[in-house]
Write a protein that holds these residues in place. Sequence first.
Motif, mmCIF file in Angstrom:
data_model
loop_
_atom_site.group_PDB
_atom_site.id
_atom_site.type_symbol
_atom_site.label_atom_id
_atom_site.label_comp_id
_atom_site.label_asym_id
_atom_site.label_seq_id
_atom_site.Cartn_x
_atom_site.Cartn_y
_atom_site.Cartn_z
ATOM 1 N N THR A 103 0.812 -1.225 0.000
ATOM 2 C CA THR A 103 0.000 0.000 0.000
ATOM 3 C C THR A 103 0.841 1.269 0.000
ATOM 4 N N GLY A 104 2.129 1.165 0.301
ATOM 5 C CA GLY A 104 2.975 2.341 0.323
ATOM 6 C C GLY A 104 4.435 1.971 0.503
ATOM 7 N N LEU A 105 5.323 2.856 0.087
ATOM 8 C CA LEU A 105 6.766 2.680 0.232
ATOM 9 C C LEU A 105 7.359 3.978 0.737
ATOM 10 N N SER A 106 8.435 3.865 1.454
ATOM 11 C CA SER A 106 9.190 5.050 1.853
ATOM 12 C C SER A 106 10.668 4.756 1.712
ATOM 13 N N GLY A 107 11.435 5.810 1.415
ATOM 14 C CA GLY A 107 12.859 5.604 1.220
ATOM 15 C C GLY A 107 13.591 6.918 1.140
ATOM 16 N N VAL A 108 14.873 6.842 0.779
ATOM 17 C CA VAL A 108 15.708 8.037 0.682
ATOM 18 C C VAL A 108 16.445 8.012 -0.650
ATOM 19 N N LEU A 109 16.749 9.198 -1.155
ATOM 20 C CA LEU A 109 17.534 9.296 -2.381
ATOM 21 C C LEU A 109 18.972 8.868 -2.131
ATOM 22 N N HIS A 110 19.564 8.266 -3.143
ATOM 23 C CA HIS A 110 20.981 7.905 -3.094
ATOM 24 C C HIS A 110 21.553 8.178 -4.488
ATOM 25 N N LEU A 111 21.552 9.471 -4.834
ATOM 26 C CA LEU A 111 21.854 9.876 -6.200
ATOM 27 C C LEU A 111 23.278 9.553 -6.624
ATOM 28 N N GLU A 112 24.161 9.368 -5.655
ATOM 29 C CA GLU A 112 25.541 9.020 -5.996
ATOM 30 C C GLU A 112 25.698 7.530 -6.287
ATOM 31 N N GLY A 113 24.625 6.760 -6.077
ATOM 32 C CA GLY A 113 24.685 5.322 -6.335
ATOM 33 C C GLY A 113 24.814 5.018 -7.816
ATOM 34 N N SER A 114 25.342 3.835 -8.124
ATOM 35 C CA SER A 114 25.559 3.432 -9.517
ATOM 36 C C SER A 114 24.341 2.678 -10.041
ATOM 37 N N VAL A 115 23.883 3.077 -11.245
ATOM 38 C CA VAL A 115 22.740 2.390 -11.850
ATOM 39 C C VAL A 115 23.110 0.960 -12.246
ATOM 40 N N LYS A 116 24.408 0.691 -12.350
ATOM 41 C CA LYS A 116 24.849 -0.640 -12.750
ATOM 42 C C LYS A 116 24.633 -1.678 -11.658
ATOM 43 N N THR A 117 24.480 -1.220 -10.421
ATOM 44 C CA THR A 117 24.384 -2.161 -9.297
ATOM 45 C C THR A 117 22.936 -2.507 -8.945
ATOM 46 N N THR A 118 21.959 -1.830 -9.554
ATOM 47 C CA THR A 118 20.568 -2.068 -9.179
ATOM 48 C C THR A 118 19.895 -3.041 -10.134
ATOM 49 N N LYS A 119 18.995 -3.834 -9.557
ATOM 50 C CA LYS A 119 18.248 -4.792 -10.359
ATOM 51 C C LYS A 119 17.022 -4.141 -11.000
ATOM 52 N N LEU A 120 16.386 -3.240 -10.253
ATOM 53 C CA LEU A 120 15.141 -2.634 -10.721
ATOM 54 C C LEU A 120 15.369 -1.212 -11.224
ATOM 55 N N LYS A 121 14.955 -0.963 -12.455
ATOM 56 C CA LYS A 121 14.950 0.387 -13.030
ATOM 57 C C LYS A 121 13.486 0.798 -13.147
ATOM 58 N N LEU A 122 13.054 1.754 -12.338
ATOM 59 C CA LEU A 122 11.641 2.060 -12.200
ATOM 60 C C LEU A 122 11.242 3.321 -12.959
ATOM 61 N N THR A 123 10.112 3.225 -13.680
ATOM 62 C CA THR A 123 9.471 4.427 -14.205
ATOM 63 C C THR A 123 8.551 4.968 -13.115
ATOM 64 N N TRP A 124 8.377 6.273 -13.101
ATOM 65 C CA TRP A 124 7.619 6.897 -12.013
ATOM 66 C C TRP A 124 6.989 8.195 -12.511
ATOM 67 N N LEU A 125 6.023 8.670 -11.770
ATOM 68 C CA LEU A 125 5.386 9.945 -12.057
ATOM 69 C C LEU A 125 5.267 10.750 -10.768
ATOM 70 N N PRO A 126 5.410 12.066 -10.846
ATOM 71 C CA PRO A 126 5.260 12.888 -9.646
ATOM 72 C C PRO A 126 3.801 12.912 -9.180
ATOM 73 N N GLU A 127 3.602 13.091 -7.897
ATOM 74 C CA GLU A 127 2.241 13.223 -7.368
ATOM 75 C C GLU A 127 1.764 14.652 -7.642
ATOM 76 N N LEU A 128 1.103 14.809 -8.799
ATOM 77 C CA LEU A 128 0.641 16.125 -9.244
ATOM 78 C C LEU A 128 -0.756 16.020 -9.841
ATOM 79 N N ASP A 129 -1.506 17.110 -9.777
ATOM 80 C CA ASP A 129 -2.820 17.146 -10.401
ATOM 81 C C ASP A 129 -2.724 17.236 -11.915
ATOM 82 N N GLU A 130 -1.555 17.639 -12.440
ATOM 83 C CA GLU A 130 -1.411 17.851 -13.882
ATOM 84 C C GLU A 130 -1.254 16.558 -14.680
ATOM 85 N N LEU A 131 -1.153 15.404 -14.003
ATOM 86 C CA LEU A 131 -1.047 14.148 -14.745
ATOM 87 C C LEU A 131 -2.294 13.958 -15.617
#
Length: 734
Positions: free
Chosen positions: A618-646
């Motif tokens: 029903t929900g997830l929480s986490g923190v950014l880790h922008l210095e992390g390497s994309v090569k080490t992750t298994k999941l590459k996620l598409t996402w959308l901002p929580e906005l009324d303009e969607l």
Amino acid sequence: MDIKTFSFSAATPPLAVIAAAKLAGFSPSIDTSLPSDSTPTFLFSNGSKLRGAFVLLRYIGRTSPLPNFYGQNAFETSQIDELLEYAPVLSSGPAFENGCKYIDEYLEKRTFLVGYSLSIADVAIWAGLAGAGKRWESLRKSKKYQNLARWYNSIVTEYGTALNEVSATYIGKKGGPGEPSATKSKDQTVVTDKAKNVNGHVSENTKGGGKPLAEIDLPDAEIGKVRLRFAPEPSGYLHIGHSKAALLNKYFAERYQGQVIIRFDDTNPAKESNEFVDNLVKDIDTLGIKYETITYTSDYFPELMELAEKLISQGKAYVDDTPREEMQKERMDGIESKCRNQSVEENLKLWKEMIAGSERGLQCCVRGKLDMQDPNKSLRDPVYYRCNPMPHHRIGSKYKVYPTYDFACPYVDSKEGITHALRSSEYHDRNAQYYRIQEDMGVRKVLIYEFSRLNMVYTLLSKRKLLWFVQNGQVESWDDPRFPTVQGIVRRGLKIEALIQFIIEQGASKNLNLMEWDKLWTINKKIIDPVCPRHTAVIADKRVLLTLTDGPEKSFVRIIPRHKKYEAAGNKATTYTRRIWIDYADAESISAGEEVTLMDWGNAIVKEVEKDQDGNVTGLSGVLHLEGSVKTTKLKLTWLPELDELVSLTLMEFDYLITKKKLEEGEEFTDVLNPCTKKETLAYGDANMRNLQRGEVLQLERKGYFRCDVPFVRPSKPIVLFAIPDGRQQTSLK
């Protein structure tokens, strides 16, 4: 002005010119006695000369019957010139691999080097690689330059007969140009009975027919004198099967610098309408067919009626009132009709009754008096004219009698100056009938050229059956994306360039083909993927919020490309917020503590996964880790901002209309109808999708390719996107 002699040195044969001449069908006498430092030369029949390999190559390109061999416009011709200037790099020793690398990158998004068909640029680059011998072969096998190898393999497969003959004759066994070889080495003999083309279709090559179009000649065709016709019946929309006939007429007309006309075979008022005429013209234009004029068989009704009466008077035709089913049985059994030998006077009297549309006339038809004992049943007194009191869509109620296709077509073909009548091999048994009717009419003979009908798996191409789907509400209309009509498949997202390439690759084989749709959609993907913009969508059902506790307090916007490798696709605005939507399927695959990549942002670490009592996320929480390497992750996620303009989206997927690849003889299509042919999925898309235009093709990242069928109008009305197959095996909808 023909090329009389082609002179060059046997030590340094100009492979590109030799191959281009062979592909174009030029056959001058060959003189290989020139010294090694001599310039290749054409000697023409009037004594004129041209010198220089690329001069000769360009001459062949300009005069070849092959379509677009030197480009279809000034821009493509300039592209070809640029590649010709680069081609010598492939024979300059140390620069060879640099040349391979450059061409490999150039071919990343292309099937041919220029445009959508073979050009002299392809021949020049092929010659450079083939002339490098073992050096190129080792690179090709190493898979170091995969785009280049793919292109080379497809060129050799499609045009192998000519290219392999050139290789075997003029490339020495040590791998470089040398003295002409009298025999083919095992390495060089690569053409087989059945060779797979670039899209995996087995084409009957070299021995079994089905040669590439460039190797097929129309019988007795003369440059500038060929006149062809594409003659659809206006009883439905153009479908993919008709497209093959239309495009083959176009191809041969261009190759022989001739003409193609469009003729509507409007001899059955019960099935025809102006709607079908208008949409057939639209579809023909969509296919890019340039025609000289449009004619109608109905233009010739007065002449055809006179001709029918003349044949009756000559005893070559008679009027028959045998009931239709009984007549069919008599034809099958070779039994002559009781009316066959009635007097000319009686026949003419009944013919007048037919013309008047009287009660007596409506019982009759006109039949040709051919041969009821002929083993070819099409010659057993075919029907020439029938009564039909229905008004005609063009000429109203003027006539009560109408000619059959079998009677009208031989006459109109001859009358309109058609030199070659292209028609599918399903009519093979009626060829003798066509020629016999022309003979009885006393008109000029027209040559028939046969090609195989194009059949597709899980697909009905009978207009009668397609009409059933329309009339019974199984589809929306003739342009429904589940239909095999040109308008249907274009609406689903097929590019016409892909259809043309698909048809041309089939060649003009006379063997029946049952083709997979996957091959067509694979070609289409190669055309759309390099240029279509990328957007993001999240499936509405059970979507999950991911809260980034250290995310931006205030949302911000970045302008990023809609396609990272295609600048012309433009830019889009992406908004970054603390709370973002992701697909439920992604959310349930994430574990607490797992690092994931948020596409077009960077990495994040999911700290907590919230679930309800049934175990649903029903929900997830986490923190950014922008210095992390994309090569080490298994999941590459598409996402959308929580906005009324969607924007709201409806994603449409489609399946085949029937569940069987091919119907058996006598099998009813209504017994194999697919109960589920359409699936709607609600989703949300990024705000940039408000600017999509109807017909625009895009990729929803990680979801596939789509065509916009209904663009944004207002927030309460979803954008409708049609899923475009990408050539992978389709799974049934549920």
